[in-house]
Design a protein around this motif. Structure first.
Motif, PDB file in Angstrom:
ATOM      1  N   TYR A  58       0.805  -1.217   0.000  1.00 17.70           N
ATOM      2  CA  TYR A  58       0.000   0.000   0.000  1.00 17.70           C
ATOM      3  C   TYR A  58       0.840   1.271   0.000  1.00 17.70           C
ATOM      4  CZ  TYR A  58       0.450  -0.259   5.197  1.00 17.70           C
ATOM      5  OH  TYR A  58       0.904  -0.343   6.493  1.00 17.70           O
ATOM      6  N   VAL A  59       2.154   1.148  -0.256  1.00 12.10           N
ATOM      7  CA  VAL A  59       3.024   2.322  -0.325  1.00 12.10           C
ATOM      8  C   VAL A  59       3.551   2.464  -1.757  1.00 12.10           C
ATOM      9  CG1 VAL A  59       5.073   3.458   0.578  1.00 12.10           C
ATOM     10  CG2 VAL A  59       3.691   2.005   2.079  1.00 12.10           C
ATOM     11  N   PRO A  60       3.029   3.408  -2.536  1.00 10.06           N
ATOM     12  CA  PRO A  60       3.418   3.553  -3.944  1.00 10.06           C
ATOM     13  C   PRO A  60       4.916   3.762  -4.145  1.00 10.06           C
ATOM     14  CG  PRO A  60       1.448   4.854  -3.492  1.00 10.06           C
ATOM     15  CD  PRO A  60       1.958   4.368  -2.166  1.00 10.06           C
ATOM     16  N   GLU A  61       5.564   4.498  -3.241  1.00  5.36           N
ATOM     17  CA  GLU A  61       6.986   4.783  -3.407  1.00  5.36           C
ATOM     18  C   GLU A  61       7.817   3.502  -3.385  1.00  5.36           C
ATOM     19  OE1 GLU A  61       5.094   8.378  -1.343  1.00  5.36           O
ATOM     20  OE2 GLU A  61       4.941   6.176  -1.258  1.00  5.36           O
ATOM     21  N   LEU A  62       7.448   2.564  -2.520  1.00  6.57           N
ATOM     22  CA  LEU A  62       8.186   1.303  -2.436  1.00  6.57           C
ATOM     23  C   LEU A  62       7.954   0.454  -3.687  1.00  6.57           C
ATOM     24  CD1 LEU A  62       7.632   0.364   1.318  1.00  6.57           C
ATOM     25  CD2 LEU A  62       9.669   1.337   0.241  1.00  6.57           C
ATOM     26  N   LEU A  63       6.743   0.471  -4.196  1.00 12.27           N
ATOM     27  CA  LEU A  63       6.446  -0.276  -5.421  1.00 12.27           C
ATOM     28  C   LEU A  63       7.260   0.265  -6.597  1.00 12.27           C
ATOM     29  CD1 LEU A  63       2.574  -0.578  -5.038  1.00 12.27           C
ATOM     30  CD2 LEU A  63       4.235  -2.427  -4.785  1.00 12.27           C
ATOM     31  N   ALA A  64       7.385   1.579  -6.673  1.00 12.43           N
ATOM     32  CA  ALA A  64       8.162   2.182  -7.759  1.00 12.43           C
ATOM     33  C   ALA A  64       9.616   1.738  -7.690  1.00 12.43           C
ATOM     34  CB  ALA A  64       8.067   3.706  -7.689  1.00 12.43           C
ATOM     35  N   ASP A  65      10.167   1.676  -6.489  1.00 12.62           N
ATOM     36  CA  ASP A  65      11.544   1.210  -6.340  1.00 12.62           C
ATOM     37  C   ASP A  65      11.671  -0.250  -6.752  1.00 12.62           C
ATOM     38  OD1 ASP A  65      14.341   1.722  -5.093  1.00 12.62           O
ATOM     39  OD2 ASP A  65      13.680  -0.147  -4.160  1.00 12.62           O
ATOM     40  N   GLY A  66      10.687  -1.062  -6.391  1.00 14.75           N
ATOM     41  CA  GLY A  66      10.714  -2.465  -6.765  1.00 14.75           C
ATOM     42  C   GLY A  66      10.651  -2.669  -8.265  1.00 14.75           C
ATOM     43  N   ARG A  67       9.867  -1.841  -8.949  1.00 11.74           N
ATOM     44  CA  ARG A  67       9.797  -1.958 -10.410  1.00 11.74           C
ATOM     45  C   ARG A  67      11.147  -1.632 -11.043  1.00 11.74           C
ATOM     46  NH1 ARG A  67       4.868   1.195  -9.461  1.00 11.74           N
ATOM     47  NH2 ARG A  67       3.113  -0.275  -9.309  1.00 11.74           N
ATOM     48  N   ALA A  68      11.822  -0.623 -10.506  1.00 13.72           N
ATOM     49  CA  ALA A  68      13.148  -0.279 -11.026  1.00 13.72           C
ATOM     50  C   ALA A  68      14.137  -1.417 -10.805  1.00 13.72           C
ATOM     51  CB  ALA A  68      13.645   1.006 -10.351  1.00 13.72           C
ATOM     52  N   ARG A  69      14.060  -2.065  -9.651  1.00 15.00           N
ATOM     53  CA  ARG A  69      14.931  -3.208  -9.373  1.00 15.00           C
ATOM     54  C   ARG A  69      14.670  -4.343 -10.363  1.00 15.00           C
ATOM     55  NH1 ARG A  69      14.147  -5.203  -3.501  1.00 15.00           N
ATOM     56  NH2 ARG A  69      15.958  -6.486  -4.049  1.00 15.00           N
TER      57      ARG A  69
END
Length: 274
Positions: free
Chosen positions: A78-89
């Protein structure tokens, strides 16, 4: 009326949690615990070709671990910022995963959608433990697997939360997330749905050049610690920093006055869904 109040309270708690995990940068902390997800994925015996869900995935440690095992992996948080980092990884590693917004207590998937569900230090923070457990069971097919990693109440992270709470008590909340790190609680919330349950206590080691560096690191990057410091005046902040550094020294396996190796215990639990 009681039910309505409880639901409203849990919603407010969840909002505060979202703000907390969005503060700092949990991705920096998550880089220190990658091995935990790899071990959970291996213990769960993720099979190539399986469909795997990572609940409360953060920046995707367990999602990526499942993808490396050849699974079709989906992570929800539920934290968009963490999801964005995961997509970059995932892009950097050439892994094809899906990372999407989702609530551990209301997973946006049909019943029996996955061959396995993983959650590494994630679902344990859901305010309603039983609801999160029910959702995990609901989306796994019968005969599928569940793999969990949860900090133990008497380990380093449990003690760290107690130190923080002594300085910043905060509002009353739901059951402690650290209960997920105990076998009786997992037996209770997954009652009747789990078979072939295997639990083992493992240790995740945090390494820093000093106990003071540990305290500074968690103050800067870890949401719960950062917000605790922000709630204190200068004197209170100094006292909390001292107590956190002292705690790191107490758990340091070297105990030689040099760099610290802090052993943080967690419970790894794997079971088959009935």
């Amino acid at each position: 009326m009681t039910t309505t109040t409880t639901v409203a309270d849990l919603a407010a708690i969840k909002t505060r949690q979202q703000q907390m995990w969005a503060s700092g940068d949990f991705a920096v902390v998550a880089s220190r615990i990658v091995l935990v997800s790899e071990l959970v994925a291996d213990s769960t015996d993720i099979r190539a070709g399986w469909s795997v869900l990572d609940v409360a995935c953060g920046n995707g440690n367990a999602t990526l671990a499942a993808a490396r095992s050849g699974a079709s992996a989906v992570g929800v948080d539920y934290v968009p910022e963490l999801l964005a980092d995961g997509r970059a990884r995932a892009v950097a590693e050439g892994l094809d995963v899906v990372l999407q917004l989702g609530d551990a207590e209301a997973l946006p998937f049909a019943d029996a959608s996955f061959d396995a569900v993983l959650s590494v230090f994630g679902a344990m923070f859901a305010p309603d433990h039983r609801r999160a457990a029910n959702e995990i069971i609901r989306v796994v097919r019968p005969g599928g697997k569940v793999g969990l990693a949860s900090w133990t109440p008497d380990g380093f992270i449990g003690e760290m939360f107690r130190v923080i709470k002594a300085h910043v008590p905060g509002p009353p909340g739901p059951m402690s997330p650290l209960l997920w790190g105990t076998e009786p609680h997992l037996d209770d919330i997954f009652a009747g749905a789990a078979q072939d349950v295997r639990s083992v206590e493992r240790t995740c080691t945090f390494r820093f050049t000093s106990a003071d560096e540990f305290a500074a690191f968690f103050r800067r990057w870890y949401g719960p610690t950062l917000q605790a410091f922000d709630a204190l005046d200068a004197v209170g902040q100094a006292a909390l920093a001292v107590d956190l550094a002292d705690l790191a020294r107490a758990f340091d396996r070297h105990r030689d006055g040099g760099s610290v190796a802090i052993g943080a215990t967690y419970l790894e639990t794997v079971f088959t869904v009935r």
